[in-house]
Design a protein around this motif. Sequence first.
Motif, PDB file in Angstrom:
ATOM      1  N   ALA A  98       0.812  -1.217   0.000  1.00 18.93           N
ATOM      2  CA  ALA A  98       0.000   0.000   0.000  1.00 18.93           C
ATOM      3  C   ALA A  98       0.846   1.268   0.000  1.00 18.93           C
ATOM      4  N   MET A  99       2.154   1.137   0.124  1.00 19.46           N
ATOM      5  CA  MET A  99       3.002   2.324  -0.018  1.00 19.46           C
ATOM      6  C   MET A  99       2.781   3.004  -1.367  1.00 19.46           C
ATOM      7  N   ARG A 100       2.387   2.235  -2.361  1.00 16.30           N
ATOM      8  CA  ARG A 100       2.224   2.784  -3.702  1.00 16.30           C
ATOM      9  C   ARG A 100       1.150   3.863  -3.746  1.00 16.30           C
ATOM     10  N   GLU A 101       0.101   3.700  -2.925  1.00 15.06           N
ATOM     11  CA  GLU A 101      -0.995   4.665  -2.912  1.00 15.06           C
ATOM     12  C   GLU A 101      -0.950   5.577  -1.702  1.00 15.06           C
ATOM     13  N   LEU A 102       0.124   5.510  -0.955  1.00 16.97           N
ATOM     14  CA  LEU A 102       0.173   6.191   0.342  1.00 16.97           C
ATOM     15  C   LEU A 102       0.170   7.707   0.210  1.00 16.97           C
ATOM     16  N   ALA A 103       0.959   8.230  -0.712  1.00 18.71           N
ATOM     17  CA  ALA A 103       1.159   9.681  -0.731  1.00 18.71           C
ATOM     18  C   ALA A 103       1.526  10.153  -2.132  1.00 18.71           C
ATOM     19  N   PRO A 104       0.557  10.260  -3.025  1.00 10.26           N
ATOM     20  CA  PRO A 104       0.872  10.797  -4.353  1.00 10.26           C
ATOM     21  C   PRO A 104       1.438  12.208  -4.240  1.00 10.26           C
ATOM     22  N   GLY A 105       2.384  12.532  -5.097  1.00 12.01           N
ATOM     23  CA  GLY A 105       2.982  13.858  -5.074  1.00 12.01           C
ATOM     24  C   GLY A 105       3.859  14.104  -3.871  1.00 12.01           C
ATOM     25  N   LEU A 106       4.534  13.061  -3.393  1.00  9.70           N
ATOM     26  CA  LEU A 106       5.339  13.163  -2.175  1.00  9.70           C
ATOM     27  C   LEU A 106       6.613  13.962  -2.440  1.00  9.70           C
ATOM     28  N   ASP A 107       6.889  14.917  -1.555  1.00  6.76           N
ATOM     29  CA  ASP A 107       8.111  15.711  -1.678  1.00  6.76           C
ATOM     30  C   ASP A 107       9.300  15.032  -1.025  1.00  6.76           C
ATOM     31  N   VAL A 108       9.136  14.552   0.206  1.00  5.96           N
ATOM     32  CA  VAL A 108      10.251  13.964   0.948  1.00  5.96           C
ATOM     33  C   VAL A 108       9.787  12.693   1.640  1.00  5.96           C
ATOM     34  N   ALA A 109      10.610  11.655   1.572  1.00 11.34           N
ATOM     35  CA  ALA A 109      10.401  10.433   2.351  1.00 11.34           C
ATOM     36  C   ALA A 109      11.544  10.292   3.343  1.00 11.34           C
ATOM     37  N   LEU A 110      11.204  10.155   4.617  1.00 11.79           N
ATOM     38  CA  LEU A 110      12.165   9.915   5.697  1.00 11.79           C
ATOM     39  C   LEU A 110      12.104   8.425   6.012  1.00 11.79           C
ATOM     40  N   LEU A 111      13.104   7.680   5.556  1.00 12.47           N
ATOM     41  CA  LEU A 111      13.035   6.220   5.598  1.00 12.47           C
ATOM     42  C   LEU A 111      14.122   5.634   6.487  1.00 12.47           C
ATOM     43  N   PRO A 112      13.749   4.752   7.418  1.00 11.01           N
ATOM     44  CA  PRO A 112      14.767   4.053   8.202  1.00 11.01           C
ATOM     45  C   PRO A 112      15.535   3.089   7.312  1.00 11.01           C
ATOM     46  N   VAL A 113      16.843   2.996   7.517  1.00 11.81           N
ATOM     47  CA  VAL A 113      17.656   2.102   6.691  1.00 11.81           C
ATOM     48  C   VAL A 113      18.462   1.113   7.525  1.00 11.81           C
ATOM     49  N   TRP A 114      18.417   1.237   8.842  1.00 11.17           N
ATOM     50  CA  TRP A 114      19.099   0.270   9.710  1.00 11.17           C
ATOM     51  C   TRP A 114      18.565   0.445  11.117  1.00 11.17           C
ATOM     52  N   GLY A 115      19.379   0.172  12.135  1.00  8.80           N
ATOM     53  CA  GLY A 115      18.956   0.267  13.520  1.00  8.80           C
ATOM     54  C   GLY A 115      20.138   0.608  14.395  1.00  8.80           C
ATOM     55  N   TRP A 116      20.348  -0.177  15.455  1.00 11.14           N
ATOM     56  CA  TRP A 116      21.456   0.096  16.367  1.00 11.14           C
ATOM     57  C   TRP A 116      22.273  -1.156  16.687  1.00 11.14           C
ATOM     58  N   GLY A 117      21.916  -2.288  16.103  1.00 12.79           N
ATOM     59  CA  GLY A 117      22.613  -3.538  16.391  1.00 12.79           C
ATOM     60  C   GLY A 117      23.288  -4.115  15.162  1.00 12.79           C
TER      61      GLY A 117
END
Length: 254
Positions: free
Chosen positions: A156-175
């Motif tokens: 459902a990410m595909r329909e989440l936010a049409p016209g999105l300017d910025v995505a803040l995405l996690p790419v790892w963690g702390w371990g």
Amino acid sequence: MPEAGERPLSLAWIGHSTVFIETDGVRLLTDPLLRPRVAHLRRVTEPPEDTIQVDAILVSHVHHDHLDMRSLDRVRSPRVVVPTGARRLLERRGFDDVIELGVGEEASIGPVTVVGTHADHDARRLPFSAPIPSLGYLIRGTARVYFAGDTEIFGAMRELAPGLDVALLPVWGWGPKLGPGHLDPHGAAEALRLLRPRVAIPIHWGTYRRLGMTSKPMALREPAAQFARYAAELAPEVEVRILAPGERLDVPPC
């Protein structure tokens, strides 16, 4: 000065999942984690020294590295937005303006609308406590920003936010490795193909490490660098900006 509607979106990555977002005169802070130590985690970058003043705090879920009460005490904010079921945790701490959101529900912060979005991440405050749903947030104003919180990729990410300017995405963690319910560098790059933002900023990397793990800067930076390489291959139309903790980025309108 730019006219209303032409003002740049301003963001600063504070570290981990903590991002300062300013748009349309509204200041937001996501998942404040501002301490040098949190249980078995040690911060490897300098925490901010000053109290942060914002219009609202957005908390994605109740894990201690995303809902840290002592860090919340360092933020001046009249309002905290949390997933459904988390209000009592904040009220016990003395916060009296707490808004609970479910998926698809909205809260108005001045001229900006904050929408709760699905997040595929199991969250419990204590190991044997009942789960409390996790959220991402879509911030809608002159600009559109998606803060994923912690999540796996979902269709459902595909329909989440049409016209999105910025995505803040996690790419790892702390371990040294990730469990279920997280995005790694490749998964985050795959998510870009669904979200299609103009700009992507990797978060949730290189700020805290578990005791006993390396503190070498190159190793800590590698998840963000991997994300940028995968994104260039899988979503070359997206501009990836890797920020240092505290670094600010102004995103002009289209």
